[in-house]
Design a protein around this motif. Sequence first.
Motif, PDB file in Angstrom:
ATOM      1  N   ILE A 149     -27.729  13.982 -28.565  1.00 27.55           N
ATOM      2  CA  ILE A 149     -27.047  13.284 -27.483  1.00 27.55           C
ATOM      3  C   ILE A 149     -27.494  13.882 -26.159  1.00 27.55           C
ATOM      4  N   GLY A 150     -27.837  13.013 -25.229  1.00 24.29           N
ATOM      5  CA  GLY A 150     -28.244  13.453 -23.911  1.00 24.29           C
ATOM      6  C   GLY A 150     -27.263  13.029 -22.836  1.00 24.29           C
ATOM      7  N   TRP A 151     -27.262  13.781 -21.752  1.00 26.90           N
ATOM      8  CA  TRP A 151     -26.551  13.413 -20.533  1.00 26.90           C
ATOM      9  C   TRP A 151     -27.580  13.173 -19.433  1.00 26.90           C
ATOM     10  N   PHE A 152     -27.361  12.118 -18.670  1.00 29.00           N
ATOM     11  CA  PHE A 152     -28.214  11.750 -17.553  1.00 29.00           C
ATOM     12  C   PHE A 152     -27.343  11.474 -16.340  1.00 29.00           C
ATOM     13  N   ARG A 153     -27.952  11.540 -15.174  1.00 26.79           N
ATOM     14  CA  ARG A 153     -27.229  11.182 -13.965  1.00 26.79           C
ATOM     15  C   ARG A 153     -28.135  10.372 -13.049  1.00 26.79           C
ATOM     16  N   GLN A 154     -27.513   9.525 -12.243  1.00 27.39           N
ATOM     17  CA  GLN A 154     -28.257   8.714 -11.308  1.00 27.39           C
ATOM     18  C   GLN A 154     -27.417   8.482 -10.064  1.00 27.39           C
ATOM     19  N   ALA A 155     -27.992   8.800  -8.931  1.00 29.81           N
ATOM     20  CA  ALA A 155     -27.368   8.569  -7.642  1.00 29.81           C
ATOM     21  C   ALA A 155     -28.103   7.438  -6.932  1.00 29.81           C
ATOM     22  N   PRO A 156     -27.436   6.754  -6.010  1.00 28.00           N
ATOM     23  CA  PRO A 156     -28.114   5.691  -5.265  1.00 28.00           C
ATOM     24  C   PRO A 156     -29.385   6.199  -4.590  1.00 28.00           C
TER      25      PRO A 156
ATOM     26  N   PRO B 255     -22.557  19.182  -3.652  1.00 26.91           N
ATOM     27  CA  PRO B 255     -22.634  17.781  -3.221  1.00 26.91           C
ATOM     28  C   PRO B 255     -23.798  17.022  -3.847  1.00 26.91           C
ATOM     29  N   GLU B 256     -24.913  17.689  -4.095  1.00 21.98           N
ATOM     30  CA  GLU B 256     -26.056  17.020  -4.692  1.00 21.98           C
ATOM     31  C   GLU B 256     -25.854  16.666  -6.158  1.00 21.98           C
ATOM     32  N   ASP B 257     -24.757  17.119  -6.763  1.00 22.64           N
ATOM     33  CA  ASP B 257     -24.412  16.699  -8.113  1.00 22.64           C
ATOM     34  C   ASP B 257     -23.750  15.325  -8.140  1.00 22.64           C
ATOM     35  N   THR B 258     -23.426  14.785  -6.986  1.00 21.89           N
ATOM     36  CA  THR B 258     -22.775  13.484  -6.923  1.00 21.89           C
ATOM     37  C   THR B 258     -23.668  12.414  -7.545  1.00 21.89           C
ATOM     38  N   ALA B 259     -23.145  11.712  -8.532  1.00 22.29           N
ATOM     39  CA  ALA B 259     -23.919  10.709  -9.259  1.00 22.29           C
ATOM     40  C   ALA B 259     -23.026  10.066 -10.299  1.00 22.29           C
ATOM     41  N   VAL B 260     -23.529   8.994 -10.892  1.00 17.15           N
ATOM     42  CA  VAL B 260     -22.936   8.459 -12.105  1.00 17.15           C
ATOM     43  C   VAL B 260     -23.562   9.195 -13.280  1.00 17.15           C
ATOM     44  N   TYR B 261     -22.738   9.711 -14.160  1.00 16.21           N
ATOM     45  CA  TYR B 261     -23.196  10.471 -15.307  1.00 16.21           C
ATOM     46  C   TYR B 261     -23.062   9.621 -16.566  1.00 16.21           C
ATOM     47  N   TYR B 262     -24.149   9.549 -17.321  1.00 16.43           N
ATOM     48  CA  TYR B 262     -24.221   8.745 -18.534  1.00 16.43           C
ATOM     49  C   TYR B 262     -24.498   9.633 -19.737  1.00 16.43           C
TER      50      TYR B 262
END
Length: 126
Positions: free
Chosen positions: A34-41, A88-95
Amino acid sequence: QAHLVESGGGLVQPGESLRLSCTVSGFTLRLYPIGWFRQAPGKEREGVSCISNTGQNTYLPESVKGRFTISRDNAQSTVYLQIDSLKPEDTAVYYCAAMQHIFGDCSGDALRYDAWGKGTQVTVAS
């Protein structure tokens, strides 16, 4: 069908911590990395962690190493991502996502995953 649901995100101050959860159904969690990913605008999707089917192998890129900890409880069908010292740079949607193949090697490459949750928002701001 495979179903993954993230939870635990929210608005936090810099330096605080969150524990994200990924609860799965429709497949046997213990068979799959299982992986975790993140994506910010405006940014590319970034792999931030992975845990092998046994839980003995993990992946953490340099950008999050030392602050992110991944774990799994196969009996509870849940994978966790502990995030400490949030910035603050951790701000993102985490999947969270399940790898395509059982017993696969842990990887931060999104192309190796074929079942995804809808994400949970993490916002770090003062």
